[in-house]
Design an enzyme around this catalytic site. Structure first.
Site, PDB file in Angstrom:
ATOM      1  N   GLU A   1      55.274  51.222  41.118  1.00 31.39           N
ATOM      2  CA  GLU A   1      54.441  52.137  40.326  1.00 31.39           C
ATOM      3  C   GLU A   1      54.076  53.311  41.229  1.00 31.39           C
ATOM      4  O   GLU A   1      53.061  53.308  41.925  1.00 31.39           O
ATOM      5  CB  GLU A   1      53.207  51.390  39.816  1.00 31.39           C
ATOM      6  CG  GLU A   1      53.590  50.260  38.853  1.00 31.39           C
ATOM      7  CD  GLU A   1      52.425  49.338  38.512  1.00 31.39           C
ATOM      8  OE1 GLU A   1      51.278  49.670  38.902  1.00 31.39           O
ATOM      9  OE2 GLU A   1      52.652  48.307  37.874  1.00 31.39           O
TER      10      GLU A   1
ATOM     11  N   HIS B   1      47.435  52.541  38.744  1.00 31.52           N
ATOM     12  CA  HIS B   1      48.657  51.795  38.449  1.00 31.52           C
ATOM     13  C   HIS B   1      49.561  52.622  37.540  1.00 31.52           C
ATOM     14  O   HIS B   1      49.283  53.794  37.243  1.00 31.52           O
ATOM     15  CB  HIS B   1      48.307  50.459  37.782  1.00 31.52           C
ATOM     16  CG  HIS B   1      47.760  49.439  38.737  1.00 31.52           C
ATOM     17  ND1 HIS B   1      48.513  48.421  39.263  1.00 31.52           N
ATOM     18  CD2 HIS B   1      46.517  49.287  39.264  1.00 31.52           C
ATOM     19  CE1 HIS B   1      47.767  47.685  40.075  1.00 31.52           C
ATOM     20  NE2 HIS B   1      46.541  48.191  40.084  1.00 31.52           N
TER      21      HIS B   1
ATOM     22  N   GLU C   1      45.811  53.198  34.393  1.00 30.56           N
ATOM     23  CA  GLU C   1      47.268  53.244  34.225  1.00 30.56           C
ATOM     24  C   GLU C   1      47.642  54.688  33.923  1.00 30.56           C
ATOM     25  O   GLU C   1      47.202  55.255  32.921  1.00 30.56           O
ATOM     26  CB  GLU C   1      47.685  52.330  33.070  1.00 30.56           C
ATOM     27  CG  GLU C   1      47.171  50.899  33.164  1.00 30.56           C
ATOM     28  CD  GLU C   1      48.066  50.017  34.016  1.00 30.56           C
ATOM     29  OE1 GLU C   1      49.134  50.500  34.450  1.00 30.56           O
ATOM     30  OE2 GLU C   1      47.691  48.854  34.247  1.00 30.56           O
TER      31      GLU C   1
END
Length: 1305
Positions: free
Chosen positions: A99, A206, A299
């Site tokens: 990631e 992330h 995210e």
């Protein structure tokens, strides 16, 4: 008086510690289109620290399985020390190696914080008040295995090198059997880091979706996909998560639209971690329950490892969110948990009623508890101490509420400090300051305060006092020492940091010598005493309420530390280590303030910082407190009037400390500093003046040096004795600031404060400048005085005042603006008119130049030295200078402009504006140095020489020392005809680049074009090299010259005042001058000397109608530095002659029929268009001596004519032009008459249509005449197309048929 000669020599040094690194100098600026591997990331992070060492440091929290460092960048002030009360926030990226977006985004965030610090107020505040930690990659091994463009990720890159998922193996609350695996050193390092730092807020970045997840990560059921598992701070967590998502352009929509699940939705872009999928062993859970830290997972992108071309978009998406989230570390409640002695209690518990989650204090006893707005009951507890609860603590939106706890030791009875949040009300003062006396001179100091405290101890005490007593304190730094230690100042006052009505400012300085420890200790005790006794001691309370007290305990922390170390290591030896300002310097800082002459590195960074500090504030009273002497010492060379004032200060001090009245000379000389030992060579030594003498001569303040004891470092047990002897005396000394003449200076019409006014007392050279609110304080002894107040643009006012010892005198000045129109009073000032007439004589002008205080700054400087010198001028003469950048060169060097004027921040339309420029060709090295010497002489003689003062007050002088700084860096000293550096870094001769409409113009050219197009200049002088003559416009060979008589005359003014140039014998032997014959009067038309296009001279004439004279200062382009003094002697008079000349010619104002100013009117001279009026209807142009015809035109008015006589030795003659008729009305009448005539013709034609053709032709004849006249008018418009005034009328044009409205290009 000779001290003025030296005043500018420290300028280049004074700004060294002040300079902030130019962002253009950053190595390898981000291109946002590549990923960094481990080596590249390591190199990039080290580069950041090298470029920004003052706000960044790089560390590692451990190593990965394969031995790669887990780098952490710390961004904050004091980046290598821990500061009490500063909350810690962190970001962790790339926990899963595949990631990758977070890894790069965090590098971009680091760069953004570092490069924008000092420029962006928001970033600056974040870095100043927050301890920021950024870990770009927690899994560097995994990243090396991941592959760009793989959106779903791969297992090899996701886990570490031992195949451990780093976000599944932190200790878990719901699973008591979980244990830390041995194969994850990355987790071990982060856990230790988390527990050690006690972060307040954290973000874990992330990839794989676009949303925010908040705790809990899992539940006791561990079901998949799980269920909502709220934490005890669930509402707060939702708020923190939404702060990020609402500042992210797509995350806030709550629709990631990822390929795996395109229908996935999250309300407001946030979700509970466990509700979406149960994550056992997640880091954010551990941070919350074990690490004192609130952490949210973000995210960032659906694609875990997108192509590098997407990185710039991702950075733009997340930049605002990253900043907004960090700012949330400052909400809630903050403060300290302390003992009754003020000692912080680390690991104390902070509990909030109704929330089953506590946090603990950090190593200083400080804490930050994030809370949403509301009312709370908060309890602090610590083992061995009585817990304490504060009821109904109100938390507001925004900055955290300050709440300190003082806990009583259960085993020892201690007095309890008064509530630190209690603030005594400010008492209004209308009469004399109350004669309060401090009761018992016993400050609340701790037993260890009877010993000498180190720099770290002093820093800790000041920071703690500032936090505990924040309503009355402000801790700030004025700069750094030679070894990088902060020079801390504590301001003590109600509402500190603001310029308050009726509050004078006092400055106390200690620790000028490292070996003089007693002064610093006494002042540190004074800080504690004022803070701890505010609200209880009447005198302390009244002083804090009515005074702004600034205390600098240690000006020399490096020497201070050297002395402390010497005391630790050397016992019973007569060692005076620490006299100098650092371990590798041997400078007495109290003899380091500039006076007459000094080497380039004479002024030390501590001295420069203190000088800048004193000039930035309006200190009325000051004192230096030191050892090594007994008694009170005045500044040297004070006027008798001010000596009487200082004597009254001294008597007040002696009344409280009779011991000092001995004023005895200390029998034993100061011990030799080990830094003063000869090291085997003899270097030149320089001695300046002491702080108080420099401050008296250059700033508002009056002050003395207070010697407490002959022993600069007496035994520690004697410190309390000296405190008792001087405690009341220091308070009484501060009190003296109120026995002053005080008042405000305002505009008599508007009542608004005049911020740039000056107060002068007859009989004293000491000037006092008012504060930003128009206030002033002028200490005076008893007697009668005449006070003068003046400010640029206002008529000076004088008032007589009688000063009594027992009463405060309030003397307010109301200044009257100069009578409008301003130009009229300006030009009818008989005194200035006579001055211009007198200076028009070469003999008188020469006498003026000879009488001026020389600056003595003639050396060749590189760009850095030139920049520091100019900053020094602006710093030391802020009332008459303004320094700004016009732009940058190809190599990003600033092109500086220094503006000198009596009112630099408020231009007046009637000021004569002149431009001096040099360094268009970088190899012509003499011009820049002559202009900087010229600027220096103007500045240091302002206020000293009345002629220079008047010239500056009536002028606006813009000096551009070097247009081509890149080329100047390449010029070769001593080579007279070298072309090295002639062009800019792009190889362009800048004097061929001034072409109107040139789309590829050089950055240096564009900077000067903008300055010229700004308009308003009456005259320009450019210094060049390689010959000895003056040239005037034009350089274009085919350009016809209008008003050549005037242009030639202006060039002759310079040449005739030069001792050799006017003779016309160039005598140069280079190729350019080989074929030159003698030049009559030393002047030529530019095209006759060096014909070319695109010159700055031609551009100035075409665009701004400003005549520009180019002066070739000598045959040698870069002569040896020893010749600079003789060149200055030759060119000083001509430079001043042009400054005088700019006040001649003709000036005036154009008004309409009703007396209103007419803006944009065109002033033509002898049939040639020259200038136009400004918004006030004012104009000024230079003309050759003689009689001239003026033609004045303006849209809507009939042309006016005037005749003026111009003299070569008289000031510009004022002319009032008033239009007597409105041409628009005349045009209306003519139009009506034409309409009637046409109607009559049509009617007649109907009656006589049957007449003969010959008769009909007679009727048509007038129509042909009107058509022919119309064509002639159009032809006139076409012929006048090249007029520089053509564009003046275009804005108002509505028709092609009006003679005023000319056709566009």
């Amino acid at each position: 008086m000779a001290y003025f000669c030296f005043i500018v020599l420290f300028f280049s040094i004074s700004e060294v510690t002040h300079c902030v690194k130019n962002p253009f100098e950053t190595d390898n600026e981000e291109n946002y289109n590549e990923y960094y591997n481990y080596l590249e990331l390591t190199r990039r992070l080290h580069t950041f620290v090298e470029n920004y060492p003052r706000i960044s440091s790089l560390g590692s929290v451990g190593k990965s399985v394969e031995g790669r460092e887990l780098w952490v960048m710390r961004v904050t002030t004091h980046p290598i020390t821990d500061v009490p009360g500063k909350p810690r926030v962190r970001y962790v990226g790339n926990m899963h190696g595949d990631e990758a977006v977070s890894r790069q985004v965090l590098v971009y965030l680091i760069e953004h914080l570092l490069t924008q610090y000092g420029t962006d107020p928001r970033v600056t505040a974040l870095v100043n008040y927050t301890d920021i930690y950024i870990m770009p990659s927690m899994n560097p091994d995994g990243f090396e295995k991941a592959m760009e463009g793989v959106c779903k990720g791969n297992s090899a890159g996701r886990d570490n090198a031992k195949h451990v998922d780093l976000n599944r193996n932190f200790p878990d609350h719901f699973d008591a059997t979980s244990a830390l695996v041995n194969d994850a050193p990355e987790i071990t390092g982060v856990i230790k880091w988390t527990l050690q730092r006690k972060f307040v807020l954290s973000g874990d970045l992330h990839g794989g979706s676009v949303m925010a997840r908040y705790p809990f990560d899992d539940s006791d059921s561990h079901l998949m996909p799980g269920g909502y598992s709220p934490s005890h701070d669930d509402a707060l967590y939702r708020h923190l998560a939404q702060t990020y998502t609402q500042n992210h352009p797509s995350m806030r929509e709550g629709k990631p639209q990822c390929q795996d699940d395109p229908n996935e939705k999250f309300k407001d872009g946030v979700t509970n971690m466990a509700d979406s999928h149960d994550v056992k062993g997640g880091m954010q859970y551990f941070s919350y329950l074990r690490g004192n830290c609130f952490e949210v997972t973000f995210e960032l992108s659906c694609c875990k490892y997108p192509m590098a071309s997407d990185l710039y978009t991702e950075w733009n998406n997340n930049r605002e969110a990253l900043l907004a989230y960090m700012e949330k570390v400052h909400i809630g409640v903050r403060g300290y948990v302390m003992t009754s002695s003020g000692i912080g209690l680390p690991d104390s518990n902070i509990a909030v009623a109704g929330i089953d989650h506590s946090i603990t204090t950090w190593i200083f006893g400080d804490y930050y508890r994030l809370l949403l707005p509301g009312t709370y009951n908060i309890t602090a507890s610590s083992p061995g101490y009585q817990s304490k609860t504060e009821q109904n603590v109100k938390v507001n939106t925004g900055r955290a509420t300050l709440l300190n706890f003082i806990l009583e030791d259960l085993n020892e009875e201690r007095p309890v400090l008064e509530s630190p949040t209690t603030v005594a009300p400010t008492t209004a003062r209308a009469h004399a300051f109350s004669n309060h006396r401090a009761s018992t001179p016993e400050p609340r100091i701790h037993p260890q305060d009877s010993s000498y405290r180190s720099y770290v101890d002093m820093e800790r005490i000041l920071q703690q006092l500032s936090t505990i007593h924040s309503p009355i304190t402000r801790l700030y730094s004025v700069g750094q020492s030679a070894q990088g230690r902060k020079l801390y100042v504590m301001e003590i006052s109600t509402d500190p940091g603001t310029d308050q009505s009726g509050k004078p400012e006092v400055m106390l300085v200690g620790g000028l010598h490292g070996s003089d420890a007693v002064g610093g200790e006494i002042l540190l005790n004074l800080v504690e005493y004022l803070c701890n006794n505010y609200g209880s001691e009447p005198l302390v309370t009244q002083l804090v309420n009515t005074t702004r007290v600034h205390i600098l305990p240690s000006m020399n922390p490096d020497g201070y530390e050297a002395r402390v170390e010497a005391q630790k290591n050397i016992v019973n030896e007569n060692v005076g280590g620490g006299m100098g300002n650092s371990s590798d310097q041997s400078t007495d800082l109290n003899r380091n303030f500039p006076d007459i002459s000094y080497a380039r590195d004479f002024v030390q960074p501590e001295t420069a910082a203190v000088m800048k500090w004193i000039k930035a504030y309006s200190f009325v009273l000051s004192a230096t407190v030191l050892g090594g002497m007994i008694g009170i010492k005045y500044p040297s060379s004070v006027d008798s009037l001010d000596e009487a004032v200082l004597k009254s200060f001294t008597e007040a001090y002696y009344m409280e400390n009779p011991y000092l009245q001995m004023s005895q000379a200390c029998k034993e000389p100061r011990p030799l500093d080990r830094n003063d030992i000869n090291r085997g060579f003899s270097a030149p030594t320089f001695s300046g003046i002491d702080l108080q003498t420099w401050a008296y001569r250059n700033t508002n303040t009056l002050g003395v040096s207070i010697g407490l004891t002959c022993d600069p470092s007496p035994p520690a047990e004697n410190l309390l004795i000296y405190w008792k002897q001087n405690h009341n005396a220091l308070l009484k000394y501060i009190q003296q600031v109120h026995f002053s003449v005080r008042g405000r200076v305002t505009d008599v019409h508007s009542g608004q404060a005049i911020a740039n006014a000056t107060i002068v007392v007859e009989g004293s050279r000491h000037r006092v400048h008012v504060t930003s609110t128009g206030q002033y304080w002028r200490p005076l002894a008893s007697g009668m005085y005449r006070l003068h107040a003046y400010a640029p643009g206002y008529a000076a006012t004088m008032m007589t005042v009688r000063v009594l010892q027992t009463q405060i005198e309030q003397v307010d000045f109301g200044l009257t603006p100069e009578q409008l129109p301003q130009f009229k009073s300006h030009m009818e000032d008989e005194e200035f008119r006579k001055l211009v007439e007198s200076l028009s004589s070469a003999h008188t002008l020469g006498q003026l130049v000879q009488s001026l205080l020389p600056a003595g700054t003639l050396i060749y400087r590189n760009f850095k030295e030139r920049s520091e010198f100019l900053r020094g001028l602006a710093l030391n003469f802020p009332h008459i200078t303004r320094l700004y950048g016009l732009g940058h060169s190809w190599e990003f060097r600033t092109i500086w402009a220094l503006e000198i004027s009596g009112s630099p921040e408020s231009p007046r339309p009637t000021e004569s504006k002149i431009r001096y420029v040099a360094g268009v060709h970088g190899n012509a090295a003499v011009g820049p140095e002559l202009l900087m010497e010229f600027a220096s002489v103007l500045c240091i003689n302002y206020g000293w020489n009345p002629t220079i003062t008047k010239l500056i007050d009536r002028s606006r002088i813009v000096i551009v020392p070097c247009v081509n700084p890149d080329g100047r860096e390449l010029a070769q000293e001593g080579l007279c005809f070298s072309t090295a550096g002639r062009t800019n870094a792009h190889g362009v001769d800048l004097d061929t680049d001034f072409l109107y409409g040139n789309v590829s113009v050089q950055p240096e050219t564009r900077a000067m074009m903008n300055l010229i197009e700004g308009g308003g200049f009456t005259l320009s002088v450019v210094l060049e090299g390689g010959s000895l003559l003056a040239t005037y416009p034009y350089d274009r060979p085919t350009q016809s010259v209008q008003n050549e008589e005037t242009l030639r005359y202006l060039a002759s003014v310079y040449a005739s005042n030069h001792p050799v140039m006017h003779l016309g014998y160039i005598g140069c032997s280079d190729e350019l001058s080989r074929n030159e014959r003698s030049v009559p009067q030393g002047i030529l038309r530019g095209a006759d000397f060096n014909s070319h296009t695109g010159s700055m001279k031609d551009f100035s004439m075409d665009v701004d109608a400003c005549p520009e004279v180019t002066v070739y200062t000598g045959c040698c382009l870069h002569p040896p530095p020893q010749q600079l003094l003789s060149l200055w002697a030759e060119h000083a008079s001509p430079l001043f002659a042009m400054l005088v000349e700019v006040h001649k010619g003709v000036s005036g104002v154009v008004r309409g029929m009703e007396g209103q100013p007419v803006a944009g009117a065109v002033i033509g001279v002898n049939g040639s268009a020259l200038v136009h009026t400004d918004t006030q209807g004012y104009f000024h142009t230079l003309l050759a001596p003689g009689t001239h015809q003026l033609q004045v035109q303006a849209p809507g008015f009939q042309q006016q004519l005037a005749q003026v006589n111009v003299s070569s030795h008289q000031m510009a003659s004022p002319v009032l032009i008033q239009f007597t008729a409105d041409s628009s009305r005349l045009a209306l009448k003519v139009g009506l008459a034409v309409a009637i005539s046409i109607a009559t013709v049509v009617l007649c034609s109907l009656l006589v249509w049957r007449f003969r053709a010959s008769k009909f032709r007679r009727i048509r004849h007038p129509i042909r005449w009107w058509r022919r006249r119309r064509d002639e008018l159009r032809l006139d418009a076409i012929l006048s197309e090249k007029s520089p005034l053509r564009r003046v009328f275009l804005e108002d044009s509505e028709s092609d048929n009006d003679t005023f409205y000319l056709e566009q290009h």
